[in-house]
Motif scaffolding. Structure first.
Motif, PDB file in Angstrom:
ATOM      1  N   SER A 126       0.816  -1.206   0.000  1.00  8.85           N
ATOM      2  CA  SER A 126       0.000   0.000   0.000  1.00  8.85           C
ATOM      3  C   SER A 126       0.847   1.251   0.000  1.00  8.85           C
ATOM      4  O   SER A 126       0.375   2.327  -0.305  1.00  8.85           O
ATOM      5  CB  SER A 126      -0.923   0.008   1.220  1.00  8.85           C
ATOM      6  OG  SER A 126      -0.168  -0.036   2.405  1.00  8.85           O
ATOM      7  N   GLU A 127       2.149   1.119   0.384  1.00  6.79           N
ATOM      8  CA  GLU A 127       3.015   2.280   0.441  1.00  6.79           C
ATOM      9  C   GLU A 127       3.957   2.370  -0.754  1.00  6.79           C
ATOM     10  O   GLU A 127       4.663   3.346  -0.919  1.00  6.79           O
ATOM     11  CB  GLU A 127       3.834   2.252   1.742  1.00  6.79           C
ATOM     12  CG  GLU A 127       2.970   2.350   2.979  1.00  6.79           C
ATOM     13  CD  GLU A 127       3.774   2.289   4.262  1.00  6.79           C
ATOM     14  OE1 GLU A 127       3.162   2.095   5.313  1.00  6.79           O
ATOM     15  OE2 GLU A 127       5.004   2.426   4.205  1.00  6.79           O
ATOM     16  N   ILE A 128       4.005   1.346  -1.577  1.00  9.52           N
ATOM     17  CA  ILE A 128       4.866   1.404  -2.756  1.00  9.52           C
ATOM     18  C   ILE A 128       4.380   2.495  -3.698  1.00  9.52           C
ATOM     19  O   ILE A 128       5.153   3.292  -4.200  1.00  9.52           O
ATOM     20  CB  ILE A 128       4.876   0.037  -3.485  1.00  9.52           C
ATOM     21  CG1 ILE A 128       5.586  -0.994  -2.601  1.00  9.52           C
ATOM     22  CG2 ILE A 128       5.591   0.151  -4.825  1.00  9.52           C
ATOM     23  CD1 ILE A 128       5.571  -2.376  -3.185  1.00  9.52           C
ATOM     24  N   THR A 129       3.103   2.520  -3.925  1.00 10.41           N
ATOM     25  CA  THR A 129       2.485   3.582  -4.716  1.00 10.41           C
ATOM     26  C   THR A 129       1.377   4.186  -3.872  1.00 10.41           C
ATOM     27  O   THR A 129       0.485   3.464  -3.438  1.00 10.41           O
ATOM     28  CB  THR A 129       1.893   3.019  -6.027  1.00 10.41           C
ATOM     29  OG1 THR A 129       2.944   2.433  -6.789  1.00 10.41           O
ATOM     30  CG2 THR A 129       1.231   4.122  -6.829  1.00 10.41           C
ATOM     31  N   VAL A 160      -3.318 -11.804  -7.181  1.00  8.12           N
ATOM     32  CA  VAL A 160      -2.045 -12.488  -6.936  1.00  8.12           C
ATOM     33  C   VAL A 160      -2.113 -13.168  -5.574  1.00  8.12           C
ATOM     34  O   VAL A 160      -2.272 -12.499  -4.544  1.00  8.12           O
ATOM     35  CB  VAL A 160      -0.859 -11.506  -6.972  1.00  8.12           C
ATOM     36  CG1 VAL A 160       0.451 -12.267  -6.764  1.00  8.12           C
ATOM     37  CG2 VAL A 160      -0.837 -10.752  -8.297  1.00  8.12           C
ATOM     38  N   SER A 161      -2.030 -14.493  -5.559  1.00  8.51           N
ATOM     39  CA  SER A 161      -2.027 -15.239  -4.298  1.00  8.51           C
ATOM     40  C   SER A 161      -0.606 -15.652  -3.956  1.00  8.51           C
ATOM     41  O   SER A 161       0.235 -15.841  -4.833  1.00  8.51           O
ATOM     42  CB  SER A 161      -2.921 -16.479  -4.407  1.00  8.51           C
ATOM     43  OG  SER A 161      -2.484 -17.321  -5.461  1.00  8.51           O
ATOM     44  N   ASP A 197      -5.596  -5.821  -0.890  1.00 10.62           N
ATOM     45  CA  ASP A 197      -4.392  -6.511  -0.428  1.00 10.62           C
ATOM     46  C   ASP A 197      -3.765  -7.402  -1.500  1.00 10.62           C
ATOM     47  O   ASP A 197      -2.546  -7.486  -1.610  1.00 10.62           O
ATOM     48  CB  ASP A 197      -4.710  -7.357   0.811  1.00 10.62           C
ATOM     49  CG  ASP A 197      -4.956  -6.488   2.029  1.00 10.62           C
ATOM     50  OD1 ASP A 197      -4.554  -5.304   1.990  1.00 10.62           O
ATOM     51  OD2 ASP A 197      -5.560  -6.981   3.000  1.00 10.62           O
ATOM     52  N   SER A 198      -4.582  -8.067  -2.290  1.00  9.75           N
ATOM     53  CA  SER A 198      -4.021  -8.980  -3.285  1.00  9.75           C
ATOM     54  C   SER A 198      -4.581  -8.742  -4.680  1.00  9.75           C
ATOM     55  O   SER A 198      -4.328  -9.526  -5.583  1.00  9.75           O
ATOM     56  CB  SER A 198      -4.307 -10.434  -2.877  1.00  9.75           C
ATOM     57  OG  SER A 198      -5.703 -10.651  -2.771  1.00  9.75           O
ATOM     58  N   ALA A 265      -8.593   0.579  -0.766  1.00 13.39           N
ATOM     59  CA  ALA A 265      -9.676  -0.339  -0.433  1.00 13.39           C
ATOM     60  C   ALA A 265     -11.023   0.281  -0.763  1.00 13.39           C
ATOM     61  O   ALA A 265     -11.932  -0.392  -1.252  1.00 13.39           O
ATOM     62  CB  ALA A 265      -9.599  -0.704   1.051  1.00 13.39           C
ATOM     63  N   ASN A 266     -11.163   1.570  -0.517  1.00  9.52           N
ATOM     64  CA  ASN A 266     -12.417   2.257  -0.815  1.00  9.52           C
ATOM     65  C   ASN A 266     -12.693   2.237  -2.303  1.00  9.52           C
ATOM     66  O   ASN A 266     -13.833   2.094  -2.730  1.00  9.52           O
ATOM     67  CB  ASN A 266     -12.357   3.694  -0.299  1.00  9.52           C
ATOM     68  CG  ASN A 266     -13.699   4.396  -0.413  1.00  9.52           C
ATOM     69  OD1 ASN A 266     -14.072   4.852  -1.478  1.00  9.52           O
ATOM     70  ND2 ASN A 266     -14.414   4.464   0.689  1.00  9.52           N
ATOM     71  N   PHE A 267     -11.636   2.395  -3.102  1.00  8.46           N
ATOM     72  CA  PHE A 267     -11.795   2.361  -4.556  1.00  8.46           C
ATOM     73  C   PHE A 267     -12.327   1.005  -5.008  1.00  8.46           C
ATOM     74  O   PHE A 267     -13.219   0.914  -5.855  1.00  8.46           O
ATOM     75  CB  PHE A 267     -10.471   2.675  -5.233  1.00  8.46           C
ATOM     76  CG  PHE A 267     -10.497   2.491  -6.725  1.00  8.46           C
ATOM     77  CD1 PHE A 267     -11.427   3.154  -7.499  1.00  8.46           C
ATOM     78  CD2 PHE A 267      -9.591   1.653  -7.350  1.00  8.46           C
ATOM     79  CE1 PHE A 267     -11.463   2.997  -8.870  1.00  8.46           C
ATOM     80  CE2 PHE A 267      -9.612   1.489  -8.719  1.00  8.46           C
ATOM     81  CZ  PHE A 267     -10.552   2.156  -9.481  1.00  8.46           C
TER      82      PHE A 267
END
Length: 531
Positions: A126-129, A160-161, A197-198, A265-267
């Motif tokens: 979540s912090e990469i972009t 992506v799992s 998350d994934s 997450a809201n998106f």
């Protein structure tokens, strides 16, 4: 100025650096800015380009350059450049193989970030972009695309799992690799990112035949981590343009919420809700699962009902405005506008409704082609007498893209006796453009100018000028949102012709024949024009 410096200037206007590679991928020519002060672009000459990149992006660049054919241009490739002292620079690389110079490859390089330390890449995904920044970038990218361009693109979701099992010491390279794959597959090297998350999303060209799932698995294999990826293109069965419009609508909804704590997450939730709402709206229109209520518009001199505005009512809904706005944004409004017209015309043709006169709303978006007007003329062709009792109100909620073309279409309606009204006049940015460019019969003065007319002398002055302007153009005027006798008296004194509002009645399922009187049947066959 000779052609060479002019071309060079144009090239640098769109890139930070220009490089040329030989058949082995070695930099033989370089101009422009380097990724950092310690790495000038000239220092790249004589070195293989992929040796200057991180392993994750080097493999991607090597594969793309190897597949590049003479006369073809690569898709934008997202690359990471280690600059020394723990600094990594992100950039977008375009490659073109000019037939006359083949096998040499010409490349342009644009840096897409500020200098950043690589330890930031080791943070959670979540912090990469930054998610808020990602949504803003996607909004800007999509807003610049025409309808034809959108039709050539698709919205893909990639799940992506195996990410949760990644050891902390391998997170940096794996996340960087996944993002590199997604962004290099996107339309411009940046329209991709994490939405949960994934789950990832990217906007891609329909002609992109690359196997994203295999590329992500390869990223995991290189790090010794078994990643599994699955992708869905245009999920929930929507077409490419519709999915992209839904994505843009969801982005706008997220960015309107300034207090959003978890925009990614809201998106995801907003996009899912938007797509479901769009499908529900299609069903409502298809099944005609909505009704028309009729609000009276009164002659201020005689206090008799002049005509009615047909207003939409949806089941289990507080009001139609949110649904209408969504329909306009998602290009669903024309079908809805046609359904409203069909229902209103059916009412006009009903026995005993010979004196009924009705105004229907049409979005500016529905006037972007001939289809709506053609359909309206066809609906009234077998009963031309109803045309003199029908008005079309042009709303500014979705601004007209081409006023001259819209005016030509509206003139086709006026020629057969259908009146044209400009709705909500006086507050929208396009109001005077509409007045100047559209041949209309009536203008409706927006209720925001009338609400405080008893207290605001400026509003009275403005309305007085609007009335004078309308009179000089041969236009009648309607005041909206009239709720008190004081407002009605002031409007009449200023020369406004008609008024609409709760003072005279709310919208009802059955149009009343007079103020305060119950509905009674009209004499069969009687018609009345707008005169």
């Amino acid at each position: 100025m000779s052609l060479a410096p002019r071309l060079l200037g144009l090239a640098f206007s769109a890139a930070d650096s220009l490089i040329e590679l030989d058949a082995k991928g070695v930099v033989r020519f370089a101009l422009g800015a380097g990724p950092s002060a310690s790495m000038p672009i000239a220092s790249w000459v004589g070195r293989e380009l992929t040796d200057l990149l991180t392993p994750e992006t080097a493999a991607e660049v090597r594969a793309n350059l190897g597949a590049l054919k003479p006369g073809h241009r690569s898709t934008p490739l997202a690359i990471h450049i280690p600059c020394g002292q723990g600094v990594v620079r992100q950039a977008s690389l375009f490659a073109f193989k000019l037939p006359e110079l083949a096998p040499a490859v010409s490349c342009s390089l644009t840096y897409t970030d500020r200098l950043a330390a690589p330890q930031q890449a080791a943070a959670p995904a979540s912090e990469i972009t930054d998610a808020q920044e990602l949504l803003a970038d996607l909004r800007q990218t999509l807003s610049q695309k025409s309808g034809t361009e959108l039709e050539r693109m698709s919205l893909s979701f990639v799940d992506v799992s195996g990410i949760n099992a990644i050891p902390s010491d391998k997170q940096a390279s794996l996340y960087a690799g996944i993002f590199s794959v997604l962004k290099s597959n996107s339309i411009d090297g940046s329209s991709a990112g994490r939405i949960s998350d994934s789950r990832y999303a990217l906007v891609r060209d329909n002609d992109n035949g690359r196997d994203i799932e295999a590329e992500i698995r390869a990223v995991g294999e290189e790090a010794g981590i078994p990643l599994c990826a699955s992708s869905q293109q245009n999920s929930l069965g929507t077409d490419a343009a519709a999915a992209l419009r839904a994505m843009r609508f969801a982005i706008e909804a997220c960015l309107r919420d300034e207090g959003l704590e978890h925009p990614a997450a809201n998106f995801a939730n907003t996009l899912d809700r938007t797509l479901k709402d769009a499908e529900r709206f299609r069903s409502i229109v298809r099944d005609r699962n909505f009704s028309l209520h009729y609000q009276p518009i009164v002659d201020l001199k005689t206090r008799s009902i002049h005509h009615y505005e047909a207003l939409t009512r949806f089941p289990n809904s507080a009001g139609p405005a949110p649904a209408i706005r969504m329909a306009e944004e998602l290009a669903l409004i024309e079908g809805f506008d046609r359904s409203v017209a069909e229902m209103a015309i059916h009412r006009l043709r009903t026995l005993g409704q010979g004196q009924l006169r009705v105004a229907i709303n049409v979005s500016g978006a529905s006037l972007s082609s001939d289809d709506y007007v053609t359909a309206l003329l066809a609906m009234t062709a077998s009963a031309p007498e109803v045309r003199s009792r029908l008005m079309v109100e042009v709303t500014e909620t979705a601004a007209l893209a081409e006023i001259a073309s819209a005016n030509r279409r509206l003139n086709a309606l006026r020629e057969v006796g259908i009146k044209i009204c400009i709705d909500d006049f006086g507050v929208g940015s396009a109001s005077f453009d509409y007045l100047r460019g559209l041949n209309a019969d009536i203008v409706k003065i927006d209720g925001s100018l009338i609400r405080d007319i008893g207290l605001e002398t400026r509003n009275r002055t403005l309305i007085s000028h609007l009335v004078d302007l309308g009179n000089s153009l041969g236009l009648e005027t309607v005041g909206e949102m009239v709720e008190t006798e004081e407002q009605a008296r002031i409007l009449a004194s200023l020369g406004v012709n008609y008024a609409q509002g709760w003072l005279f009645g709310r919208a009802e399922a059955e149009p009343r024949t007079s103020l305060g009187a119950p509905v009674v049947a009209r004499r069969k066959g009687v018609t009345e024009s707008w005169g």
